[in-house]
Enzyme design. Structure first.
Site, PDB file in Angstrom:
ATOM      1  N   PRO A   2      -0.910  15.265   2.661  1.00 41.60           N
ATOM      2  CA  PRO A   2      -0.327  15.265   2.023  1.00 41.60           C
ATOM      3  C   PRO A   2       0.883  14.106   2.093  1.00 41.60           C
ATOM      4  O   PRO A   2       0.898  13.384   2.411  1.00 41.60           O
ATOM      5  CB  PRO A   2       0.284  16.435   2.365  1.00 41.60           C
ATOM      6  CG  PRO A   2      -0.194  16.891   3.824  1.00 41.60           C
ATOM      7  CD  PRO A   2      -1.114  15.696   4.065  1.00 41.60           C
ATOM      8  N   GLU A   3       1.068  13.711   0.087  1.00 41.16           N
ATOM      9  CA  GLU A   3       1.996  12.792   0.041  1.00 41.16           C
ATOM     10  C   GLU A   3       2.784  13.581  -0.519  1.00 41.16           C
ATOM     11  O   GLU A   3       3.199  15.179  -0.349  1.00 41.16           O
ATOM     12  CB  GLU A   3       1.258  11.652  -1.048  1.00 41.16           C
ATOM     13  CG  GLU A   3      -0.169  10.948  -0.123  1.00 41.16           C
ATOM     14  CD  GLU A   3      -0.688   9.641  -1.592  1.00 41.16           C
ATOM     15  OE1 GLU A   3       0.012   9.681  -2.388  1.00 41.16           O
ATOM     16  OE2 GLU A   3      -2.089   9.977  -1.519  1.00 41.16           O
ATOM     17  N   ARG A 124      -7.333  17.043  11.922  1.00 41.55           N
ATOM     18  CA  ARG A 124      -7.441  15.347  13.680  1.00 41.55           C
ATOM     19  C   ARG A 124      -6.564  15.241  13.857  1.00 41.55           C
ATOM     20  O   ARG A 124      -5.707  14.732  14.710  1.00 41.55           O
ATOM     21  CB  ARG A 124      -7.462  14.563  12.011  1.00 41.55           C
ATOM     22  CG  ARG A 124      -8.871  14.536  11.065  1.00 41.55           C
ATOM     23  CD  ARG A 124      -9.049  13.756   9.828  1.00 41.55           C
ATOM     24  NE  ARG A 124      -8.394  11.524  11.350  1.00 41.55           N
ATOM     25  CZ  ARG A 124      -8.734  10.890  10.403  1.00 41.55           C
ATOM     26  NH1 ARG A 124      -8.909  11.370   9.290  1.00 41.55           N
ATOM     27  NH2 ARG A 124      -8.921  10.048  10.743  1.00 41.55           N
TER      28      ARG A 124
END
Length: 287
Positions: A2-3, A124
DNA sequence: CACTTGACCTGTCCGC
DNA sequence: TGCGGACAGGTCAAGT
């Protein structure tokens, strides 16, 4: 993942889905995903209502009636997904990436008094949620150092170019990714905006002209606004607060389009390694 | 201080 | 089919 556009999409979804709900239970299986003590959770999260959902850079700020805020960073593979009685996205494979929750990647589960749930999934395990007193949020190191929001109305091209002067010896791409220069730019929108401005990502900041900075400013705002309109970019993991994919990747011009034709000049797009990141560039028309 | 590299993790894909 | 290595949207801590 996500940006800025992805986090903003999640923020908007959560604002309609969970504001006003009361937290009754929280559980997590990976301490780094939620580092607060059990006592803090009991005191400041359980029993509190969600009062607002804000965003700064790529950080989501879930405000609580207890005077605390659940500060959340999705990092590379984080997802925040709300589930009520209905299973959002089920049976719509083009729309949803996920099925039953919790699943294998669920790190945190928050239950509301009406029987609905909020899941923080993170394959992750780089992401985290953490309770801070709301008044102390601006004092968090990252918050103090992060640059201005590039989509704010009063953020001008001049403001933009001035932010880069401190980093004139690094590449324009490395500087764009530096959150202390401008907030919220990540690998996708760095590559996309540099392509739009026809600037080679490897160029030194000091060699980028004033008119090129103006182009980059316009292109960055253009791609980020378009991405928000399209619900963000889903490359692999990203989904919005209902579990749905974003569609910006259908509109991307260079990102993940190596070996394809540049939509502007027809040359072959290449993928290189730069600033430690996969970097997509048209070596013919980005100079 | 500016700048670069490695670490944090899991999963997938690619070549042998 | 198995196995090793590279790679993936982000940020920090260390190193030079």
């Amino acid at each position: 993942m996500p940006e800025l556009p992805e986090v903003e999409t999640v923020r908007r979804g959560l604002a309609t889905l969970i504001v006003g709900k009361k937290v009754v239970h929280e559980s997590h299986d990976w301490p780094k995903s939620f580092p607060n003590t059990k006592a803090d959770v009991e005191q400041f999260l359980i029993g509190a209502n969600i009062t607002a959902i804000n965003r700064r850079a790529k950080v989501l700020l879930i405000e609580l009636s207890s005077g605390y805020t659940l500060v959340t960073h999705l990092k590379m593979t984080g997802q925040i997904v709300f589930r009520g009685d209905a299973v959002f996205g089920a049976g719509h494979p083009n729309d949803s990436l996920i099925g039953e929750l919790p699943d294998k990647s669920t790190r945190v589960t928050i239950d509301f008094s009406d029987g609905s749930h909020l899941y923080f999934n993170d394959q992750r395990k780089f992401g985290w949620m953490k309770l801070y007193p709301t008044l102390e949020v601006p004092e968090i190191d990252f918050m103090k150092r992060v640059g201005p929001e590039p989509l704010e109305d009063d953020f001008t091209a001049k403001d933009f170019s001035v932010r880069f002067t401190r980093r004139k010896n690094t590449s324009i791409k490395a500087a764009l990714l530096d959150q202390t220069v401008v907030a919220g730019v990540g690998n996708i929108y760095a590559d996309e905006s540099l392509w739009g401005a026809q600037i080679d990502p490897r160029r030194k900041v000091g060699d980028v002209s004033g008119s090129e900075f103006e182009r980059l400013y316009e292109e960055l705002r253009y791609v980020m606004n378009l991405a928000i309109e399209k619900g963000g970019s889903t490359d692999k993991n990203y989904v919005d607060a209902e579990g749905k994919r974003g569609s910006y990747m259908d509109f991307a011009r260079v990102f993940r389009r190596e070996k394809q034709l540049c939509p502007r000049c027809g040359a072959i797009i290449t993928k290189i390694k730069h600033a430690g990141r996969g970097t997509h560039v048209c070596e013919n028309c980005q100079t």
